[in-house]
Design a protein around this motif. Sequence first.
Motif, PDB file in Angstrom:
ATOM      1  N   ARG A   1       0.785  -1.242   0.000  1.00  0.00           N
ATOM      2  CA  ARG A   1       0.000   0.000   0.000  1.00  0.00           C
ATOM      3  C   ARG A   1       0.812   1.285   0.000  1.00  0.00           C
ATOM      4  N   LEU A   2       2.031   1.245   0.478  1.00  0.00           N
ATOM      5  CA  LEU A   2       2.824   2.475   0.518  1.00  0.00           C
ATOM      6  C   LEU A   2       3.120   2.975  -0.885  1.00  0.00           C
ATOM      7  N   PRO A   3       3.032   4.284  -1.097  1.00  0.00           N
ATOM      8  CA  PRO A   3       3.409   4.822  -2.407  1.00  0.00           C
ATOM      9  C   PRO A   3       4.912   4.640  -2.657  1.00  0.00           C
ATOM     10  N   PHE A   4       5.279   4.627  -3.921  1.00  0.00           N
ATOM     11  CA  PHE A   4       6.670   4.429  -4.315  1.00  0.00           C
ATOM     12  C   PHE A   4       7.591   5.417  -3.592  1.00  0.00           C
ATOM     13  N   ALA A   5       7.220   6.695  -3.526  1.00  0.00           N
ATOM     14  CA  ALA A   5       8.076   7.711  -2.898  1.00  0.00           C
ATOM     15  C   ALA A   5       8.345   7.396  -1.430  1.00  0.00           C
ATOM     16  N   GLU A   6       7.360   6.859  -0.750  1.00  0.00           N
ATOM     17  CA  GLU A   6       7.539   6.499   0.661  1.00  0.00           C
ATOM     18  C   GLU A   6       8.462   5.281   0.787  1.00  0.00           C
ATOM     19  N   LYS A   7       8.291   4.308  -0.076  1.00  0.00           N
ATOM     20  CA  LYS A   7       9.190   3.150  -0.079  1.00  0.00           C
ATOM     21  C   LYS A   7      10.623   3.608  -0.345  1.00  0.00           C
ATOM     22  N   LEU A   8      10.766   4.493  -1.317  1.00  0.00           N
ATOM     23  CA  LEU A   8      12.087   4.984  -1.721  1.00  0.00           C
ATOM     24  C   LEU A   8      12.811   5.656  -0.561  1.00  0.00           C
ATOM     25  N   ARG A   9      12.080   6.337   0.278  1.00  0.00           N
ATOM     26  CA  ARG A   9      12.684   7.001   1.435  1.00  0.00           C
ATOM     27  C   ARG A   9      13.492   6.009   2.277  1.00  0.00           C
ATOM     28  N   TYR A  10      12.960   4.828   2.486  1.00  0.00           N
ATOM     29  CA  TYR A  10      13.646   3.827   3.306  1.00  0.00           C
ATOM     30  C   TYR A  10      14.781   3.138   2.556  1.00  0.00           C
ATOM     31  N   TYR A  11      14.618   2.959   1.263  1.00  0.00           N
ATOM     32  CA  TYR A  11      15.718   2.387   0.472  1.00  0.00           C
ATOM     33  C   TYR A  11      16.885   3.384   0.422  1.00  0.00           C
ATOM     34  N   ARG A  12      16.581   4.667   0.372  1.00  0.00           N
ATOM     35  CA  ARG A  12      17.649   5.679   0.434  1.00  0.00           C
ATOM     36  C   ARG A  12      18.324   5.676   1.799  1.00  0.00           C
ATOM     37  N   ALA A  13      17.546   5.491   2.854  1.00  0.00           N
ATOM     38  CA  ALA A  13      18.124   5.418   4.200  1.00  0.00           C
ATOM     39  C   ALA A  13      19.071   4.218   4.302  1.00  0.00           C
ATOM     40  N   LEU A  14      18.715   3.116   3.664  1.00  0.00           N
ATOM     41  CA  LEU A  14      19.603   1.954   3.631  1.00  0.00           C
ATOM     42  C   LEU A  14      20.885   2.292   2.879  1.00  0.00           C
ATOM     43  N   ALA A  15      20.753   2.950   1.742  1.00  0.00           N
ATOM     44  CA  ALA A  15      21.935   3.333   0.954  1.00  0.00           C
ATOM     45  C   ALA A  15      22.853   4.237   1.774  1.00  0.00           C
ATOM     46  N   GLU A  16      22.277   5.177   2.501  1.00  0.00           N
ATOM     47  CA  GLU A  16      23.079   6.061   3.358  1.00  0.00           C
ATOM     48  C   GLU A  16      23.753   5.269   4.467  1.00  0.00           C
ATOM     49  N   ARG A  17      23.031   4.320   5.013  1.00  0.00           N
ATOM     50  CA  ARG A  17      23.561   3.509   6.107  1.00  0.00           C
ATOM     51  C   ARG A  17      24.801   2.733   5.675  1.00  0.00           C
ATOM     52  N   ILE A  18      24.781   2.171   4.498  1.00  0.00           N
ATOM     53  CA  ILE A  18      25.935   1.364   4.081  1.00  0.00           C
ATOM     54  C   ILE A  18      27.115   2.218   3.633  1.00  0.00           C
ATOM     55  N   GLN A  19      26.883   3.503   3.423  1.00  0.00           N
ATOM     56  CA  GLN A  19      27.986   4.412   3.076  1.00  0.00           C
ATOM     57  C   GLN A  19      28.786   4.811   4.311  1.00  0.00           C
ATOM     58  N   ARG A  20      28.159   4.692   5.498  1.00  0.00           N
ATOM     59  CA  ARG A  20      28.829   5.065   6.735  1.00  0.00           C
ATOM     60  C   ARG A  20      29.840   3.998   7.144  1.00  0.00           C
ATOM     61  N   PRO A  21      30.892   4.419   7.820  1.00  0.00           N
ATOM     62  CA  PRO A  21      31.802   3.405   8.378  1.00  0.00           C
ATOM     63  C   PRO A  21      31.029   2.589   9.426  1.00  0.00           C
ATOM     64  N   THR A  22      31.445   1.349   9.646  1.00  0.00           N
ATOM     65  CA  THR A  22      30.767   0.524  10.639  1.00  0.00           C
ATOM     66  C   THR A  22      30.860   1.162  12.012  1.00  0.00           C
ATOM     67  N   GLU A  23      29.765   1.035  12.714  1.00  0.00           N
ATOM     68  CA  GLU A  23      29.683   1.673  14.040  1.00  0.00           C
ATOM     69  C   GLU A  23      29.929   0.665  15.139  1.00  0.00           C
TER      70      GLU A  23
END
Length: 178
Positions: free
Chosen positions: A156-178
Motif C-alpha cells: 500500500r505504501l506509495p513508491f516515494a515512501e518506499k524509496l525514502r527507506y531504500y535511500r536510508a539503507l543506501a546512506e547507512r551502508i555508506q557510513r563506516p561501521t559503528e
Amino acid sequence: MTQGPRSGPALYDLVAEGVRVLFVGFNPSPRSVQQGHHYAGRGNQFWRLLAASGLTPRLLPPEEDHLLPCWGLGSTNLVARPTVGAAELSRSELRAGVPHLRRLVASYRIPLVAYTGKGVYLAATGKPQAPWGVQDGSLTGGAIDFVLPSPSGLARLPFAEKLRYYRALAERIQRPTE
C-alpha cells in the motif's frame, strides 16, 4: 558465488564474498522461479527502488540480478518454495528458513540484512511489531537488521515512501561501521 536452492524448484541465493547487504524476502514468486531471476514479478518495484536509491548505478532488469554482488548486494528468501502469495506459507515454514539465513550471514560475514517487508522480518523473528529501518538486536547474531517496505506493487505504501527507506539503507551502508 551462489549457493543452490534448498529443495525443489527455487531460485539460487545471490551471495558472494564482499556482499555488504543481503536482501531477504518471504519466498520467490512462481514467475521469478520460471524466469530464474529474483524479483521478476511484473509489478515488483525492487529494481526501480535499488536504482532510484543509488544502491545500484542503473536500473537493472531482473535478468541481470547476478550483477548484485558487484555492488555489494545479495538476495535470498526465508523459504525457497515458490507461491503466488506469502499467505500460502506457514509460520513454521518461515521460521525454518532462519538457520539458512544465519549460515549465509556467518559464512559471508555480511554486516547488514535488509528484510524486504515488515512481514518478512516479523515472520523471521516472531516479534509482534517492528519499525522501519534499523532494528534493536540481530536475528543473525551480529549483522544489523534493517526493515524495508515491501517492493511489491501490491504493497500500500506509495513508491516515494518506499524509496525514502531504500535511500536510508543506501546512506547507512555508506557510513563506516559503528
